[in-house]
Design an enzyme around this catalytic site. Structure first.
Site, PDB file in Angstrom:
ATOM      1  N   SER A  87       1.185  -1.128  -0.241  1.00 21.44           N
ATOM      2  CA  SER A  87       0.250   0.522  -0.507  1.00 21.44           C
ATOM      3  C   SER A  87       1.105   1.251  -0.106  1.00 21.44           C
ATOM      4  O   SER A  87       1.941   1.216   0.574  1.00 21.44           O
ATOM      5  CB  SER A  87      -0.730  -0.367   1.185  1.00 21.44           C
ATOM      6  OG  SER A  87      -1.455   1.780   1.295  1.00 21.44           O
ATOM      7  N   ASN A 106      10.018   9.028   3.521  1.00 20.66           N
ATOM      8  CA  ASN A 106       8.603   9.982   3.315  1.00 20.66           C
ATOM      9  C   ASN A 106       7.537  10.280   3.706  1.00 20.66           C
ATOM     10  O   ASN A 106       8.088   9.775   4.875  1.00 20.66           O
ATOM     11  CB  ASN A 106       7.822   9.059   1.750  1.00 20.66           C
ATOM     12  CG  ASN A 106       7.363   7.984   2.798  1.00 20.66           C
ATOM     13  OD1 ASN A 106       5.315   8.618   3.071  1.00 20.66           O
ATOM     14  ND2 ASN A 106       7.394   6.923   2.862  1.00 20.66           N
ATOM     15  N   GLY A 139       1.929  11.544   3.844  1.00 18.23           N
ATOM     16  CA  GLY A 139       0.459  12.358   4.567  1.00 18.23           C
ATOM     17  C   GLY A 139      -0.405  11.155   4.188  1.00 18.23           C
ATOM     18  O   GLY A 139      -1.658  12.196   4.197  1.00 18.23           O
ATOM     19  N   ASN A 173      -4.411   0.393   8.045  1.00 22.30           N
ATOM     20  CA  ASN A 173      -2.777   0.911   8.149  1.00 22.30           C
ATOM     21  C   ASN A 173      -3.322   1.033   9.901  1.00 22.30           C
ATOM     22  O   ASN A 173      -3.767   2.812  10.228  1.00 22.30           O
ATOM     23  CB  ASN A 173      -3.254   2.269   7.524  1.00 22.30           C
ATOM     24  CG  ASN A 173      -1.854   3.130   8.366  1.00 22.30           C
ATOM     25  OD1 ASN A 173      -1.167   2.249   8.203  1.00 22.30           O
ATOM     26  ND2 ASN A 173      -1.188   4.061   6.618  1.00 22.30           N
ATOM     27  N   CYS A 229       0.748   4.312  10.023  1.00 19.49           N
ATOM     28  CA  CYS A 229       1.160   5.322   9.087  1.00 19.49           C
ATOM     29  C   CYS A 229       2.106   6.039  10.153  1.00 19.49           C
ATOM     30  O   CYS A 229       1.369   6.739  11.164  1.00 19.49           O
ATOM     31  CB  CYS A 229       0.427   6.283   9.219  1.00 19.49           C
ATOM     32  SG  CYS A 229       0.999   6.939   7.511  1.00 19.49           S
ATOM     33  N   GLY A 281      12.747   0.430   2.190  1.00 15.57           N
ATOM     34  CA  GLY A 281      14.011   0.273   0.930  1.00 15.57           C
ATOM     35  C   GLY A 281      14.712  -0.761   1.767  1.00 15.57           C
ATOM     36  O   GLY A 281      14.636  -0.853   3.443  1.00 15.57           O
ATOM     37  N   GLY A 324       7.148  -3.169  -2.001  1.00 18.52           N
ATOM     38  CA  GLY A 324       7.595  -1.607  -2.272  1.00 18.52           C
ATOM     39  C   GLY A 324       7.665  -0.326  -2.537  1.00 18.52           C
ATOM     40  O   GLY A 324       7.923  -0.263  -3.726  1.00 18.52           O
TER      41      GLY A 324
END
Lengths: 343, 341
Positions: B54, B102, B105, B160, B163, B249, B297
């Protein structure tokens, strides 16, 4: 809209340095069809420390003869200034080194029918898309509807770009398209830089038929001062005015600009004062280049303002809603109508 | 990335002992036969174990120029919230060594916009669609789940609760009591499979995993990004305007593998491994640690064909090591070699 791109495991073909730290770099690629203002994502293959590819505006695509045997290769050319990790790594590549190259991506400059003067404004390393546009306009082979599709290797069916106003192949390989040809009658280019070594591609622009105006901040070449000063005095002296633009429905001239943010802002204000349509090629930090990461947002005023025909909305006030909106630099741009940017 | 001798040795050990233990067919018999890549997650049969994570796969359409989305095991789209979200101010991305931070938001079109604008395309796909949702409260999570249960073409819901880039985004994934409440509320609202996505930003991920399992989760996804920070030493300012962002990553893969392995020891639910998967062998690590499926991802950004390459790499590994299916690998990491004197 329909971004069509493909991954190429490309190789570096050649590298040429322009002092102090500008590099013109070529990569072998399949025949790459592009709109001026589109870009490629490039990074050396396999590097993890340099993790993300970087976006580079396509300067040129051409077919070159290599070596004595006259073997031809297709190359895509980028021009950059070494500023950080990504550009440093590219500048250290040797011919034959592998790179990951994805593109062409994004929406380039949108050339409308009826525009008679193309006013090109480039600041420093913002020059590549502007040169690409100049060379494309010079070839006078852009069509209104882009109805003709060229075969571009095995991915040919994937490369018909819906919004393309151009015949998409490189200048060296296509016949003119006949009836549908329109053209800017005149091309004026303004190139600015800190010093004479930062005013790039002057010969290319001149060769493309542009009337050149150069400004450097230190006065080492051309006018001493800002390129936007030159732009403004040109517009005034050439009889441009808001009234004239309105009476011509905004179709007389279009500004196409790329460069540092303050320059683009100044160009936008000038364009507004003279009521000339204006397109800016922007940049933003991006991870992917094709709309997936949503990292490269550009604040815009209103989602409706980017219009199909630039002429129609010249007099419409951009909505000054408090509501902030974002567009993606990579997918909605990188070329934007200057009036939609929320500075 | 230098692979040490140790690693190579243990890989070949896995190979030979797997052959003995599960009597994997030898190469003679499997020659020309493709391995069975099917797995089952939360009652959903998937044709292969490769999903998209996602937030890295947009709403699917961004990738249609590159490959046939039906080749994926499942698609997980960008987090959907109750109301449209503008997302955070740029810059939103900062590169780091072997990874990136990242702070998007949760920019998204909201549940209504999703159903109206994004779902119709996704419904045309044969591949199962898992929708990732984020609510501001237990009730909102449940409400979102309800609205998706009515929608055609939604095969499951990923929660989620992890986040790091929105206010309160981590709350439900770092407090086992809240995890329990939100999973239970969603569980009671929908018959769709419920898959909480766990945060690595906790001291002991097994506590959260247990809470989610107790509340009725059907499977667990792990991990989301790790809260990180990068500073531009030239300006002496944070690279992201919100100071911190989520690290993803290959840099985080060892953490993800460890957490999957830890959770696999205490929870019997199927696990979906996420974290820096770039190649088939990266995915295999997660299977060995206990994951039944994986999500690709950040690799999608570097190479939009990454999920297909991971899939091909998994298949190549299975063939090379004489496995006729992916499932016999799951959770079969061997004990380390005894220390030698």
């Amino acid at each position: 809209m329909e971004d069509r791109g493909w991954i190429v495991q490309a190789e570096m073909h050649s590298l040429r340095r322009f002092e102090p730290d500008y590099f013109l770099q070529r990569f072998t690629s399949p025949p790459l069809a592009f709109q001026p203002g589109q870009f490629v994502m490039v990074k050396p293959s396999g590097s993890l420390d340099l993790f993300l590819p970087r976006a580079y505006s396509i300067l040129r695509v051409q077919r070159l003869s290599t070596g004595s045997r006259g073997k031809k290769v297709n190359v895509v050319e980028i021009l950059y200034k070494v500023l950080g990790k990504g550009t440093t790594a590219l500048s250290q590549l040797k011919p034959g080194d592998r790179v990951d190259l994805l593109g062409p991506l994004g929406n380039g400059y949108h050339v409308t029918q009826g525009v008679t003067t193309a006013i090109l404004v480039a600041g420093g390393i913002g020059v590549p898309p502007v040169v690409a546009l100049a060379e494309r306009l010079a070839s006078s082979r852009f069509t209104v509807h882009g109805s003709r599709r060229k075969s571009v290797g095995r991915r040919s069916s994937d490369t018909d770009r819906r919004s393309s106003d151009f015949d998409e192949t490189s200048a060296s390989s296509v016949e003119p398209l006949g009836r549908a040809v329109i053209g800017h009658r005149k091309m004026v280019a303004f190139v600015g830089g800190k010093s004479s070594t930062d005013a790039l591609c002057l010969t290319d622009l001149r060769k493309a038929g542009a009337v050149l105006h150069v400004a450097t901040e230190d006065g080492s070449l051309g006018h001493q001062g800002l390129v936007t000063d030159l732009l403004e005095s040109y517009l005034r002296s050439s009889g441009h005015s808001a009234e004239l633009s309105r009476s011509l429905d905004g179709h007389r001239s279009t500004i196409y600009a790329c460069g540092p943010h303050p320059m683009l802002y100044a160009v936008t204000q000038i364009a507004e004062r003279f009521q000339i349509s204006c397109q800016l090629s922007l940049e933003a930090e991006m991870a992917c280049g094709f709309g997936a990461c949503m990292g490269c947002v550009i604040p815009v005023k209103s989602p409706e303002l980017r219009v199909e025909s630039l002429g129609q909305s010249v007099n419409r006030e951009p909505s000054t809603v408090n509501e902030r909106r974002y567009k993606l630099c990579c997918k909605d741009g990188p070329a934007f109508d200057a009036r939609e940017i929320a500075w | 990335m230098v692979k040490g001798k140790q690693k190579k040795r243990s890989r070949s050990t896995v190979h030979s002992s797997r052959k003995q233990r599960s009597r994997a067919p030898d190469r003679e018999r499997t020659r020309g036969k493709r391995p069975d890549l099917r797995v089952e997650i939360a009652g959903l049969p998937l044709k292969n174990p490769v999903m998209t994570a996602s937030g890295t796969f947009g709403y699917g359409t961004e990738f249609t120029p590159f490959f046939d989305l039906n080749a994926l095991g499942a698609i997980i789209v960008k987090t959907v919230t109750m109301h449209p979200r503008l997302g955070n101010a740029p810059p939103r991305i900062a590169e780091t060594a072997a990874g990136m931070l990242n702070s998007i938001g949760l920019q998204n079109v909201g549940i209504d916009g999703f159903r109206r604008e994004k779902l119709p395309f996704l419904q045309t796909l044969a591949t199962p669609l898992l929708v990732n949702i984020a609510g501001k409260s237990v009730e909102e999570f449940a409400d979102l789940a309800k609205r998706l249960s009515d929608a055609e073409g939604v095969a499951g819901i990923e929660l989620n609760i992890s986040c790091p880039n929105v206010a309160g985004g981590l709350d439900y994934g770092t407090d086992p009591r809240l995890t329990y409440e939100v999973v239970r509320a969603v569980r009671q609202t929908t018959t769709l499979p419920v898959i909480p996505k766990l945060s690595p930003n906790v001291t002991d991920v097994t506590v959260i995993a247990r809470a989610a399992a107790d509340a009725g989760a059907d499977a667990l996804s792990l991990i989301n990004t790790i809260v990180g920070m990068a500073i531009d030493v030239r300006t002496r300012k944070p690279k992201l305007p919100g100071n911190t962002g989520g690290l993803s990553g290959p840099a985080i893969r060892p953490i993800a593998v460890r957490m999957v392995w830890e959770v696999a020891q205490v929870v019997k639910l199927p696990l979906i491994g996420i974290g820096g998967i770039m190649t088939g062998e990266d995915a295999i690590e997660f299977f060995l640690a206990g994951a039944s499926a994986v999500q690709v991802g950040t690799a999608n950004y570097l190479d939009p064909l990454a999920p297909m390459k991971v899939l091909a790499g998994i298949e190549a590994y299975l063939i090379r090591h004489g496995f006729d299916a992916v499932t016999p690998l799951i959770g079969t990491v061997l004990p380390p070699d005894p220390e030698t004197e």
